[in-house]
Design an enzyme around this catalytic site. Structure first.
Site, PDB file in Angstrom:
ATOM      1  N   ASP A 148      62.616  33.369  49.590  1.00 19.20           N
ATOM      2  CA  ASP A 148      61.645  34.204  49.877  1.00 19.20           C
ATOM      3  C   ASP A 148      62.215  35.616  49.834  1.00 19.20           C
ATOM      4  O   ASP A 148      61.128  36.742  49.741  1.00 19.20           O
ATOM      5  CB  ASP A 148      61.120  33.898  51.219  1.00 19.20           C
ATOM      6  CG  ASP A 148      60.849  32.698  51.458  1.00 19.20           C
ATOM      7  OD1 ASP A 148      60.606  31.849  50.546  1.00 19.20           O
ATOM      8  OD2 ASP A 148      60.768  32.096  52.948  1.00 19.20           O
ATOM      9  N   ARG A 192      56.333  32.071  52.162  1.00 21.62           N
ATOM     10  CA  ARG A 192      56.137  31.914  53.248  1.00 21.62           C
ATOM     11  C   ARG A 192      54.898  33.297  53.390  1.00 21.62           C
ATOM     12  O   ARG A 192      54.062  33.619  52.561  1.00 21.62           O
ATOM     13  CB  ARG A 192      57.025  32.200  54.417  1.00 21.62           C
ATOM     14  CG  ARG A 192      57.867  30.727  54.477  1.00 21.62           C
ATOM     15  CD  ARG A 192      58.603  30.746  55.711  1.00 21.62           C
ATOM     16  NE  ARG A 192      59.701  30.105  55.646  1.00 21.62           N
ATOM     17  CZ  ARG A 192      59.706  28.754  56.379  1.00 21.62           C
ATOM     18  NH1 ARG A 192      58.705  28.431  57.040  1.00 21.62           N
ATOM     19  NH2 ARG A 192      60.766  27.879  56.159  1.00 21.62           N
TER      20      ARG A 192
HETATM   21  O1  F6P Z   1      61.709  29.835  53.359  1.00 27.22           O
HETATM   22  C1  F6P Z   1      61.699  29.008  52.334  1.00 27.22           C
HETATM   23  C2  F6P Z   1      60.562  28.149  51.995  1.00 27.22           C
HETATM   24  O2  F6P Z   1      60.851  27.199  50.654  1.00 27.22           O
HETATM   25  C3  F6P Z   1      59.448  28.696  51.807  1.00 27.22           C
HETATM   26  O3  F6P Z   1      59.131  29.613  50.799  1.00 27.22           O
HETATM   27  C4  F6P Z   1      58.449  27.583  52.112  1.00 27.22           C
HETATM   28  O4  F6P Z   1      57.292  27.938  52.623  1.00 27.22           O
HETATM   29  C5  F6P Z   1      59.148  26.650  53.143  1.00 27.22           C
HETATM   30  O5  F6P Z   1      60.449  27.286  52.921  1.00 27.22           O
HETATM   31  C6  F6P Z   1      59.071  25.405  53.057  1.00 27.22           C
HETATM   32  O6  F6P Z   1      59.695  24.414  53.734  1.00 27.22           O
HETATM   33  P1  F6P Z   1      59.830  22.858  53.792  1.00 27.22           P
HETATM   34  O7  F6P Z   1      61.116  22.724  52.885  1.00 27.22           O
HETATM   35  O8  F6P Z   1      60.000  22.578  55.191  1.00 27.22           O
HETATM   36  O9  F6P Z   1      58.551  22.235  53.227  1.00 27.22           O
END
Ligand code: F6P
Length: 364
Positions: A148, A192
């Site tokens: 991010d 995010r």
């Molecule tokens: O913060 C890193 C990230 O890849 C975000 O860009 C995304 O919204 C989130 O993590 C996804 O998380 P998870 O792996 O829990 O689906």
């Protein structure tokens, strides 16, 4: 362990990304040149909390296989967001109180004889682990990572550069199929609440529209910009949407787990189809957290890791290594934790570049 030998731990915490293995390798490589021993802790702090402890001694021999050129993390990680939920070797989970967590962590650190811990993670992970390290009486240095790229205090975090390349490559691919079918292709990028990934990839991938959480947009203006692309003689267009933007009604779009963002591109595709466009939505998803780390990420990981080891050698504690204004540096962890995350500056250079290229970035 001979006298004077330092034994340190390294772990990865939070969502994975490309470049973590390069960072682990650089920690081991740099520590080894100082004659130190490195223990890789598995699955974030869980490896020090479960019994028996879950870890591996790391030496340069562990990098005989080209781990450092792979995405993911060879140590495992966890981003459940709940530090009290510990996962055991057999996959069962346990809710552990704060007191018990600290006690088990301290005992784990003592069993391994660690004097310091390097935490490759986001600011949230660093805040939690620094509390454990203080209670255990060991030093901690943080190395920021996140695709991010909104980690406080640093211009670049490990993982962002590779993720940006992944999105750009996806746009290059979508461009050819969009052109063949005279379509509007939407690519949904992660991030995010931050739009760095979507915005910079949109510039690199020659998109027509880039919608990011930091800048409000008007749906009619998106339509107008796409019509202009066709009016200019092109037969296709590219739209990049950050997962964390709101729909025109002010609601976010969440993925099936109800916790993370996802699905906003489908909403836009439906709406644009009703407005007469031949359109398809593509959620790039976790591919953005994967793939061979590009040179930029490996160099960043190496520089940050070397600085982290140098800080420990100088007897420093509770610091975060950063890359600021083109240089490697470090900052007090408590200062970092008081800084807000760094989203895209709506008045910043990247937004201006995008606008000058004719990309619709919202109402700026
Ligand atoms: O913060 C890193 C990230 O890849 C975000 O860009 C995304 O919204 C989130 O993590 C996804 O998380 P998870 O792996 O829990 O689906």
């Amino acid at each position: 362990m001979t006298e004077g030998t330092k034994r340190i731990g390294v772990l990865t915490s939070g969502g994975d990304c490309s470049g973590l293995n390069a960072a682990i390798r650089a920690v081991v490589s740099s520590a080894t040149t100082k004659g130190w021993e490195v223990y890789g802790i598995h699955n974030a702090t869980d490896g020090l909390i479960v019994r028996p402890l879950d870890y591996q001694k790391l030496t340069m021999a562990d990098f005989e296989f080209p781990f450092a050129t792979l995405g993911g993390t060879m140590l495992g990680t966890n981003n459940s967001g709940n530090p009290h939920k510990v996962t055991h070797w057999d996959g069962t989970t346990e809710e552990v109180t704060d007191e018990e967590l600290l006690a088990r962590f301290k005992a784990g650190v003592e069993e391994l004889g660690l004097s310091a811990l390097i935490v490759i993670g986001g600011d949230g992970s660093m805040a939690i682990v620094s509390k454990y390290c203080k209670a255990a009486g060991i030093s901690m240095i943080g190395i920021p990572k996140t695709i991010d790229n909104d980690a406080p205090g640093t211009d670049m975090a490990i993982g962002f550069a590779t993720a940006r390349s992944v999105v750009t490559e996806a746009l290059d691919k979508l461009d050819t199929t969009a052109s063949s079918h005279h379509r509007v292709m939407i690519a949904e990028a992660m991030g995010r609440g931050a739009g760095h990934l979507a915005l910079e990839s949109a510039i690199a991938g020659f998109a027509d529209v880039a919608l990011i959480p930091e800048i409000p947009y008007r749906y009619e203006k998106v339509v107008e910009r796409l019509k202009l692309a066709f009016a200019e003689g092109r037969k296709h267009a590219l739209v990049v949407i950050a997962e964390g933007i709101k729909k025109p009604d002010g609601e976010y779009s969440y993925s099936s787990n109800g916790r993370t963002f996802g699905g906003i591109s489908a909403y836009f595709a439906e709406k644009l189809a009703k407005d007469g466009f031949n359109v398809r939505a593509n959620v790039l998803g976790h591919t953005q957290r994967a793939g061979t780390p590009i040179a930029e990420d490996r160099i960043l990981a190496s520089g940050l890791a070397v600085r982290a080891i140098d800080l420990l050698a100088a007897g420093k504690n509770n610091r975060v290594v950063i890359h600021k204004d083109g240089h490697f540096a470090d900052e007090d962890l408590d200062v970092i934790l008081h800084l807000a995350n760094s989203p895209v500056n709506p008045d910043g250079e990247m937004v201006k570049i995008a606008q000058s290229l004719g990309i619709y970035v919202g109402e700026k």
